[in-house]
Design an enzyme around this catalytic site. Sequence first.
Site, mmCIF file in Angstrom:
data_model
loop_
_atom_site.group_PDB
_atom_site.id
_atom_site.type_symbol
_atom_site.label_atom_id
_atom_site.label_comp_id
_atom_site.label_asym_id
_atom_site.label_seq_id
_atom_site.Cartn_x
_atom_site.Cartn_y
_atom_site.Cartn_z
ATOM 1 N N GLY A 64 0.829 -1.212 0.000
ATOM 2 C CA GLY A 64 0.000 0.000 0.000
ATOM 3 C C GLY A 64 0.856 1.251 0.000
ATOM 4 O O GLY A 64 0.758 2.082 -0.881
ATOM 5 N N THR A 67 3.083 -6.042 6.078
ATOM 6 C CA THR A 67 3.980 -5.772 7.198
ATOM 7 C C THR A 67 4.106 -6.942 8.154
ATOM 8 O O THR A 67 5.049 -7.002 8.940
ATOM 9 C CB THR A 67 3.443 -4.579 8.011
ATOM 10 O OG1 THR A 67 2.117 -4.918 8.446
ATOM 11 C CG2 THR A 67 3.378 -3.322 7.178
ATOM 12 N N ASN A 112 7.571 -8.730 16.607
ATOM 13 C CA ASN A 112 8.011 -9.915 15.866
ATOM 14 C C ASN A 112 9.315 -9.583 15.147
ATOM 15 O O ASN A 112 9.300 -8.952 14.084
ATOM 16 C CB ASN A 112 6.919 -10.329 14.861
ATOM 17 C CG ASN A 112 7.275 -11.610 14.123
ATOM 18 O OD1 ASN A 112 8.384 -12.134 14.237
ATOM 19 N ND2 ASN A 112 6.337 -12.120 13.353
ATOM 20 N N LYS A 151 6.052 1.409 19.656
ATOM 21 C CA LYS A 151 6.042 2.779 19.129
ATOM 22 C C LYS A 151 5.581 2.808 17.669
ATOM 23 O O LYS A 151 4.902 3.723 17.248
ATOM 24 C CB LYS A 151 7.441 3.396 19.211
ATOM 25 C CG LYS A 151 7.738 4.090 20.527
ATOM 26 C CD LYS A 151 9.040 4.854 20.423
ATOM 27 C CE LYS A 151 9.328 5.636 21.697
ATOM 28 N NZ LYS A 151 10.684 6.221 21.645
ATOM 29 N N GLY A 152 6.010 1.842 16.880
ATOM 30 C CA GLY A 152 5.644 1.843 15.460
ATOM 31 C C GLY A 152 6.878 1.885 14.590
ATOM 32 O O GLY A 152 7.783 2.681 14.809
ATOM 33 N N GLY A 178 6.629 1.298 10.923
ATOM 34 C CA GLY A 178 6.232 1.202 9.521
ATOM 35 C C GLY A 178 7.089 1.989 8.558
ATOM 36 O O GLY A 178 7.427 1.516 7.478
ATOM 37 N N GLU A 179 7.423 3.221 8.913
ATOM 38 C CA GLU A 179 7.991 4.120 7.908
ATOM 39 C C GLU A 179 9.414 4.561 8.172
ATOM 40 O O GLU A 179 10.097 5.049 7.282
ATOM 41 C CB GLU A 179 7.059 5.340 7.777
ATOM 42 C CG GLU A 179 5.717 4.902 7.202
ATOM 43 C CD GLU A 179 4.606 5.922 7.354
ATOM 44 O OE1 GLU A 179 4.509 6.784 6.493
ATOM 45 O OE2 GLU A 179 3.832 5.831 8.316
HETATM 46 MO MO1 MOS Z 1 1.746 5.453 5.228
HETATM 47 S S1 MOS Z 1 2.488 6.815 3.859
HETATM 48 O O1 MOS Z 1 0.979 6.443 6.391
HETATM 49 O O2 MOS Z 1 0.682 4.465 4.393
#
Ligand code: MOS
Length: 714
Positions: A245, A473, A597, A666-667, A669-670
Amino acid sequence: MTAATTETAAHAPVVGTGHTRIEGRDKVTGAARYAAEVPFAGLAHGWLVLSTVARGRIRALDTDRVLAMPGVLAVLDHRNALRLTTDYTGLLGTRPDPTCAVFQHDRVPHLGWPVALVVAETSEQAREAAEALVVHYEQEPHDIELTAEHPGAYPVDGHMPAVTGKGDLEAGLAASAVVVDAEYTTPEEHHNPMEPHAATARWDGGRLEVIDSNQGVTWVVGELANLFSLDPAAVRVRSEHVGGGFGSKGVRAHQVAAVMAATLLQRPVRVVLTRRQMFSLAGYRSPTTQRVRLGAGPDGRLVALEHRSISLTSTVHEFVEPSAAVARVMYDADAHHTANRVVRLDVPTPTWMRAPGEAPGSFALEAALDELAEKCGIDPVELRLRNEPERGPVSGLPFAGRNLAACFREGARRFGWADRDRRPRQRRDGRWLLGTGTAAASFPSGAAPSTATATAHPDGTFTVRISAADIGTGARTALGLVAADALQVPPDRIRVRIGDSDFGPAMIAGGSMGTRSWSWAVKAAAGELRERLALGADIPPEGVTVRSDTTEAIGSLAPAERHSFGAQFAEVAVDPATGEVRVRRMLGIFAAGRIVNPLTARNQFRGGMIWGISMALHEEAVRDRASGGPVGADLAGYHVATHADVPHIEADWIDDTDPEDPVGIKGIGEIGIVGAAAAVANAVWHATGVRHRSLPIRPDRVLSAPGPAGAPDA
Ligand code: MOS
């Protein structure tokens, strides 16, 4: 029976241990169905027709001839389409991009604007007819060119103030022993996921059902309900497997067109974007031009900092790539000024693309820091350690955890940074010039309200349901581990069901907030379920279900600067004869909360870092000034890093459990992409002695760059 919780004291925690994806086998064997693969009886296929001019009006569409073609059922355009409601604010606090509200008027604001949908019995018939549809336009001159001095630029920044400032910048710079003043540019970049955008819409017993590939079913339900003036309870969106995505999979033209056609024809209609259409309709990252001015004392401590960025958006919707915002978190100075501005041009609307703002912003800011380190004669790691702020430079708020220095220390140790000669052009390997570079990374950490249910079944198994999205993810697997620890049972006793809006409202997979937000809700539901079962009640055939809602808990968090942090290191080799840059190794050390994980987390970090290589060296969408459209709008024309471009990449983390979060998350992803391109660019300078301030660092740019030329100094 009541055996569900008999496995008590012996439970060894699984959060923090590596697990392969629950659905991994289904995916690699083809058993997992993606949105465009779900079968429907009586399915019709829609094919979008996009404008071939960049600005103007539709004068006529020759639909009669197309309607007579084999299998064609309907042609939707602005003359016959359902009227939509666009006057609302959606789940993410933004107004809808009119690009999604298809066929509402005859104006064309960019090349690739949806002008019609041809619906036919088969996908091939729809495509044939769509390609045969002649559309006549009244063409107007267009402007697609972003320039730093564009007269139409205005300050805007989404939720934040677009311009922040304290202290006298000019006086600060004038009083500085060392000054860096440089302009950096990043190109238009696209985040085409491997799986194209696809949706099937149908009406079923008075309810609208959409099988989709998106980053949040709650979000898409809200948008569709608003656009079509429906009760949200009358809309169900499912999105079980998502092949990527990166910010591009929200509500887009194809879902809306599919709903329109399904409503008109009263049968299921599927619309899939082609790869080429994705370059106009899936969003992208705006190009940026950024100016960074830094002033420091001889010790490298910042006295003045200015970060200004300009990006573009379409004429129909305001989206800002807030690249200057990263400076509001990273470094302080008595004089501290940031500004984000945008220009409206005749181009498609850009959107969130992995680390929006931080990705291009960190390139400029972290490259400028490297230039400052060079001018001060200070090691770039040491320079950053000397400039660690006590509080948010703009907000003044305390940091809820800022372990950046620990990331740099651990990263420098593992990368072998201590032996580095600060001078450029000192190392070579045959014809290759070698260099190393570093950069800091940060990305906001947050959580948004979500609901989840946990059900205990009489056979001792459990089902967790949440409207989460696993966009690749490993979120589904992570949620299973969180539930297992909350229930104190092995993860194989838990079924995790996601991607169905009937499971109740939940956060999207976005803003690096998905897994954190969903884990919060899953832990709350599963924990309460365990407490209930501990009372020893019988489990009826339909099971015992507990629902959680985290709205209150998340709403009560005190204001603070909440971010993940990281330190990026890269080693490159540059061939001065061909201009080729090769990344030899990379290391990223992150402080990004508790890692649920490690297996999939490492994958997530590395994916971001690889994207950073791609951003530094390869990615660049070129728009043709004459037509206003993209050149080479496919994955052959748009160059991304491939396997051969990617060397040994290590991603690791330090212990950074977030005490405010129930699971400590915390996260992640980016943040992997943030700073990665700067680390590569800084390494290219170290190898060659030449600063590259425009991405990507293409071979022709290396060859034509002013500065030391030819063979390395002897
Ligand atoms: Mo991310 S750019 O918040 O899918």
